[in-house]
Scaffold this active site. Sequence first.
Site, short mmCIF file in Angstrom:
data_model
loop_
_atom_site.label_atom_id
_atom_site.label_comp_id
_atom_site.label_asym_id
_atom_site.label_seq_id
_atom_site.Cartn_x
_atom_site.Cartn_y
_atom_site.Cartn_z
N ASN A 144 -1.52 33.07 39.89
CA ASN A 144 -2.37 32.82 38.87
C ASN A 144 -3.96 33.20 39.63
O ASN A 144 -4.30 32.94 41.24
CB ASN A 144 -2.99 30.98 38.78
CG ASN A 144 -3.88 31.12 38.56
OD1 ASN A 144 -4.75 30.96 37.46
ND2 ASN A 144 -3.76 29.62 38.04
N LYS B 18 -7.38 33.42 38.12
CA LYS B 18 -8.46 32.50 38.32
C LYS B 18 -9.41 33.62 38.48
O LYS B 18 -9.28 34.30 37.57
CB LYS B 18 -8.39 31.83 39.73
CG LYS B 18 -7.42 30.58 39.35
CD LYS B 18 -8.03 29.36 40.58
CE LYS B 18 -6.74 28.90 40.39
NZ LYS B 18 -6.75 27.16 41.41
N HIS C 33 -4.03 24.01 32.60
CA HIS C 33 -4.51 23.86 34.10
C HIS C 33 -5.43 23.25 34.68
O HIS C 33 -5.86 23.11 33.19
CB HIS C 33 -4.66 25.55 35.33
CG HIS C 33 -5.00 25.51 36.19
ND1 HIS C 33 -5.83 25.10 36.59
CD2 HIS C 33 -4.24 26.48 36.70
CE1 HIS C 33 -5.57 25.75 37.96
NE2 HIS C 33 -4.54 26.49 38.29
N GLU D 181 -8.01 22.55 36.42
CA GLU D 181 -9.41 23.42 36.63
C GLU D 181 -9.84 23.61 34.88
O GLU D 181 -10.76 23.16 34.90
CB GLU D 181 -9.41 24.59 36.93
CG GLU D 181 -9.49 24.69 38.54
CD GLU D 181 -8.12 25.57 39.11
OE1 GLU D 181 -8.82 26.50 38.92
OE2 GLU D 181 -8.16 25.61 40.72
N GLU E 54 1.69 20.54 39.43
CA GLU E 54 0.69 20.87 39.86
C GLU E 54 -0.59 19.44 40.48
O GLU E 54 -1.34 19.70 39.88
CB GLU E 54 -0.44 22.36 39.42
CG GLU E 54 0.37 23.29 38.96
CD GLU E 54 -0.91 24.63 39.43
OE1 GLU E 54 -0.15 25.78 39.93
OE2 GLU E 54 -1.70 24.49 38.60
N GLY F 96 -6.00 24.54 45.50
CA GLY F 96 -6.67 24.24 47.11
C GLY F 96 -7.17 24.30 48.00
O GLY F 96 -8.97 24.46 48.33
N SER G 175 -1.59 25.09 46.63
CA SER G 175 -1.95 25.43 47.58
C SER G 175 0.40 26.54 48.49
O SER G 175 0.23 25.91 49.34
CB SER G 175 -2.23 24.45 49.74
OG SER G 175 -3.53 24.46 48.82
P1 PGA Z 1 -3.85 27.59 44.49
O1 PGA Z 1 -3.86 27.02 43.22
O2 PGA Z 1 -2.48 28.25 44.88
O3 PGA Z 1 -4.65 28.03 45.31
O4 PGA Z 1 -4.19 26.30 45.75
C1 PGA Z 1 -2.52 27.04 42.51
C2 PGA Z 1 -2.93 26.96 41.08
O5 PGA Z 1 -3.69 26.59 40.71
O6 PGA Z 1 -2.22 27.42 40.17
#
Ligand code: PGA
Length: 260
Positions: free
Chosen positions: A9, A11, A95, A97, A167, A173, A213
């Site tokens: 992803n 982003k 997601h 976010e 997640e 992140g 992560s």
């Molecule tokens: P990350 O993000 O691997 O940077 O923690 C995962 C995601 O948001 O899908």
Amino acid sequence: MKKPLIAGNWKMYMNCKEATQLVRTIKAGVYKFHDVITVICPPFTALTTVSDELKDSEIGLGAQNMHFETEGAYTGEISPPMLKEIGCRYVILGHSERRTHFKESDSFIQKKVKTALKYSLLPIVCVGETLQEREAGKHWEVVNRQIDQSLADISGDEITKVIIAYEPVWAIGTGKTATPEQAEEMHAFIRGVLSEKFGEETSSKLYILYGGSVKPDNIESLIEKPNVDGALVGGASLKAESFAQLVASSAASSKVGSAS
Ligand code: PGA
């Protein structure tokens, strides 16, 4: 037997020039791993460029979001047929976010899941609790509700096209990965919830990815868990080397052909 699925992803990173460079290096790094389903999800503006680069590749293309209508007066939105037209096979929906910053609700996400399926896009539906919810012992309840509501009115046939991504919000992140045991117990719980709804046989075939992560140094311990079928990767998917390493490690611990 399932091939592990590793989805990147990107982003809101990568302009077209950077995306071209990244996808070319990823292609060179992963082309020999046929036992892993590799997917990349660039931002909308780079989808066409990346789609062209992937024409001769096994890597699947995904979008990070979409609207649930086919067309209409929805300024700033992108529809499922638009994504199909440029070669998308997958779409990330719900997601955290988007749930947090854009206030997407489970019922809103459910509409997107329905239309994605109608247009033969494979939805990667994200669920997961916040740190506050986990500390209050509400993580089971939260994830159960997210699964229940975002997959409401999905038929037994339709569910076979749905990919779930667990997640935990506190792991995205932040560099704090869930332990393989925490991931496995939630994945097993999710599979149980899906089993009650769609039957054990169907549920056992569904993909449940872990996200939060995921890095080359923790992928192996996660992917070797029986209910972890792959990963949704943010930060580590932006560097070709680390993403290719994730794919390589998943190929090495692939359950394809094993007795599990
Ligand atoms: P990350 O993000 O691997 O940077 O923690 C995962 C995601 O948001 O899908």
